[in-house]
Design a protein around this motif. Structure first.
Motif, PDB file in Angstrom:
ATOM      1  N   UNK A 116       0.846  -1.202   0.000  1.00 56.90           N
ATOM      2  CA  UNK A 116       0.000   0.000   0.000  1.00 56.90           C
ATOM      3  C   UNK A 116       0.877   1.246   0.000  1.00 56.90           C
ATOM      4  N   UNK A 117       1.859   1.254   0.889  1.00 53.70           N
ATOM      5  CA  UNK A 117       2.739   2.414   1.011  1.00 53.70           C
ATOM      6  C   UNK A 117       3.617   2.585  -0.229  1.00 53.70           C
ATOM      7  N   UNK A 118       3.993   1.482  -0.867  1.00 54.57           N
ATOM      8  CA  UNK A 118       4.795   1.562  -2.088  1.00 54.57           C
ATOM      9  C   UNK A 118       4.009   2.265  -3.186  1.00 54.57           C
ATOM     10  N   UNK A 125       3.154  10.494   2.049  1.00 52.72           N
ATOM     11  CA  UNK A 125       4.507  10.813   2.500  1.00 52.72           C
ATOM     12  C   UNK A 125       4.586  12.027   3.418  1.00 52.72           C
ATOM     13  N   UNK A 126       3.621  12.925   3.362  1.00 52.32           N
ATOM     14  CA  UNK A 126       3.638  14.099   4.246  1.00 52.32           C
ATOM     15  C   UNK A 126       2.719  13.921   5.454  1.00 52.32           C
ATOM     16  N   UNK A 127       2.222  12.718   5.638  1.00 53.92           N
ATOM     17  CA  UNK A 127       1.341  12.451   6.780  1.00 53.92           C
ATOM     18  C   UNK A 127       2.079  11.619   7.821  1.00 53.92           C
ATOM     19  N   UNK A 130       3.671   7.641   7.208  1.00 58.02           N
ATOM     20  CA  UNK A 130       5.023   7.223   6.825  1.00 58.02           C
ATOM     21  C   UNK A 130       5.956   7.144   8.036  1.00 58.02           C
ATOM     22  N   UNK A 131       5.815   8.046   8.967  1.00 55.72           N
ATOM     23  CA  UNK A 131       6.730   8.064  10.108  1.00 55.72           C
ATOM     24  C   UNK A 131       6.274   7.153  11.242  1.00 55.72           C
ATOM     25  N   UNK A 132       4.973   6.976  11.403  1.00 56.42           N
ATOM     26  CA  UNK A 132       4.481   6.178  12.527  1.00 56.42           C
ATOM     27  C   UNK A 132       4.466   4.685  12.231  1.00 56.42           C
ATOM     28  N   UNK A 133       4.529   4.327  10.955  1.00 57.83           N
ATOM     29  CA  UNK A 133       4.442   2.913  10.594  1.00 57.83           C
ATOM     30  C   UNK A 133       3.042   2.359  10.819  1.00 57.83           C
TER      31      UNK A 133
END
Length: 157
Positions: A116-118, A125-127, A130-133
């Protein structure tokens, strides 16, 4: 005539036969690999009839099942997971012991989330995703296979 003489006289024929056999083998293996990547193959199992039907109605119907359910980082990893998953699915399909409600495994959920992320990286990417996994399926569980749990599994006739 001994073996050495036979090989000397027929070396070109033997090499050509081995080459043709190798090419035919690669074509058959490639065709089998391509077919086993197709939704028709995935949907051919009794337990996948309803998940396949819900996928055909989704906004992701242009993608193959394996684009979401197998890792896409490299071919070697994909082949290993494809073999493991295929053997597991075949085992349960033959024993007819899939649960009535299909549930994705934690490993499968991680693969789906990575995919999904790919595909949607530019969207998230600005939410904090991406950083919280954070797990995409936490909110979007029903996106492809419906909001209710897919009624896969094996029904004993």
């Amino acid at each position: 005539m001994d073996t050495g003489q036979f090989l000397n006289r027929n070396a070109l024929k033997i090499a050509l036969a081995v080459f043709v056999f190798a090419v035919v083998g690669m074509l058959v293996a490639g065709a089998g690999y391509a077919y086993s990547d197709s939704p028709q193959f995935c949907g051919s199992c009794h337990s996948m009839v309803e998940p396949t039907a819900s996928w055909q109605e989704s906004n992701h119907k242009q993608f193959k099942c394996t684009e979401c359910h197998l890792p896409q980082q490299n071919l070697a990893t994909k082949l290993v997971v494809k073999a493991q998953t295929g053997m597991n699915d075949t085992y349960h399909e033959v024993l007819r012991d899939y649960p009535a409600t299909m549930v994705i495994s934690p490993k499968g959920k991680a693969i789906v989330n990575d995919n999904c992320l790919r595909c949607h990286k530019s969207t998230v990417e600005t939410t904090a995703m991406m950083t919280s996994g954070e797990d995409c399926t936490k909110c979007h569980r029903g996106l492809v296979h419906g909001t209710n749990k897919s009624k896969g599994g094996i029904k004993v006739e």
